[in-house]
Write a protein that holds these residues in place. Sequence first.
Motif, PDB file in Angstrom:
ATOM      1  N   ALA A 152       3.452   1.451  -2.111  1.00  0.00           N
ATOM      2  CA  ALA A 152       4.295   0.916  -1.034  1.00  0.00           C
ATOM      3  C   ALA A 152       4.984  -0.368  -1.500  1.00  0.00           C
ATOM      4  O   ALA A 152       6.175  -0.582  -1.246  1.00  0.00           O
ATOM      5  N   GLN A 153       4.217  -1.234  -2.203  1.00  0.00           N
ATOM      6  CA  GLN A 153       4.796  -2.484  -2.704  1.00  0.00           C
ATOM      7  C   GLN A 153       5.938  -2.199  -3.676  1.00  0.00           C
ATOM      8  O   GLN A 153       6.992  -2.833  -3.614  1.00  0.00           O
ATOM      9  N   CYS A 196       7.816   0.492  -3.785  1.00  0.00           N
ATOM     10  CA  CYS A 196       8.943   1.045  -3.017  1.00  0.00           C
ATOM     11  C   CYS A 196       9.719  -0.067  -2.317  1.00  0.00           C
ATOM     12  O   CYS A 196      10.947  -0.108  -2.361  1.00  0.00           O
ATOM     13  N   TYR A 197       8.991  -0.971  -1.674  1.00  0.00           N
ATOM     14  CA  TYR A 197       9.660  -2.079  -0.975  1.00  0.00           C
ATOM     15  C   TYR A 197      10.380  -2.997  -1.959  1.00  0.00           C
ATOM     16  O   TYR A 197      11.480  -3.470  -1.707  1.00  0.00           O
ATOM     17  N   SER A 198       9.759  -3.238  -3.084  1.00  0.00           N
ATOM     18  CA  SER A 198      10.369  -4.107  -4.099  1.00  0.00           C
ATOM     19  C   SER A 198      11.653  -3.482  -4.648  1.00  0.00           C
ATOM     20  O   SER A 198      12.672  -4.160  -4.796  1.00  0.00           O
ATOM     21  N   THR A 250      13.559  -1.221  -3.159  1.00  0.00           N
ATOM     22  CA  THR A 250      14.561  -1.236  -2.082  1.00  0.00           C
ATOM     23  C   THR A 250      15.170  -2.628  -1.937  1.00  0.00           C
ATOM     24  O   THR A 250      16.386  -2.773  -1.766  1.00  0.00           O
ATOM     25  N   HIS A 251      14.333  -3.659  -2.023  1.00  0.00           N
ATOM     26  CA  HIS A 251      14.821  -5.038  -1.914  1.00  0.00           C
ATOM     27  C   HIS A 251      15.784  -5.365  -3.055  1.00  0.00           C
ATOM     28  O   HIS A 251      16.840  -5.963  -2.841  1.00  0.00           O
TER      29      HIS A 251
END
Length: 163
Positions: free
Chosen positions: A10-11, A13-15, A17-18
Motif C-alpha cells: 500500500a505504501q 502504491c501511494y508513493s 501515485t504521489h
Amino acid sequence: MQSPERHDHAQSCYSTTHKRANALLQWFDTVINTTIMKDLNDINAKVKGKTLELRRERVRLIQEKVRELWGTDIELDSTLRMQDVDVEQMARGMLTDGQVVKLDGGDLESQRAGTPPLLSEDELAPMPSNNVIFGNMYDHYQNQLNNLAQQHREEMNQFMKEQ
C-alpha cells in the motif's frame, strides 16, 4: 490486511501515485508558465495598447465634435496627450477593461509543502502544441486573424491615400 507485506505494498502504491501526481502537477505548471502565461502577457500588452489608442481616438473625436458644434477647443484629458502613459498606474492594480485576465504574482511553490523534488526536463512529458492546448481550430482561427489584420492594413493604407 494487517500483514506488513500489505502495508508495504500500500505504501509503495501511494508513493508511486504521489510521485506521478507531482510530475503531472509540475508538467501543468511548466505548460502554464512557458506557453499560456507568455501568450496571455502578450495579449494583455496588446489589449492595453489598443485600449489606450481607442481612448485617445475617442477623446480626439469628442474634441472634434465640440469644435464643430461650439467652435471652441476643450481639454478633456491631458494625460492622454503623453506618449508614455502608464496604463498599470492608471489602473492602480485593479482589473481594467483593457485586461483580459488579471495576473497574480503568487508563488505556487510556497503553497505546496512536502512534495518530492522537481523532475528534470527529460523526465517530464513533452510540451503540448498550440493545437493540443487550444484545439484543432487554432490554425484556422490564426489564419482568419492574420487575414483580418492584412485586410485592415490594406484598408488603412487606402484610407490614408484618400486622406
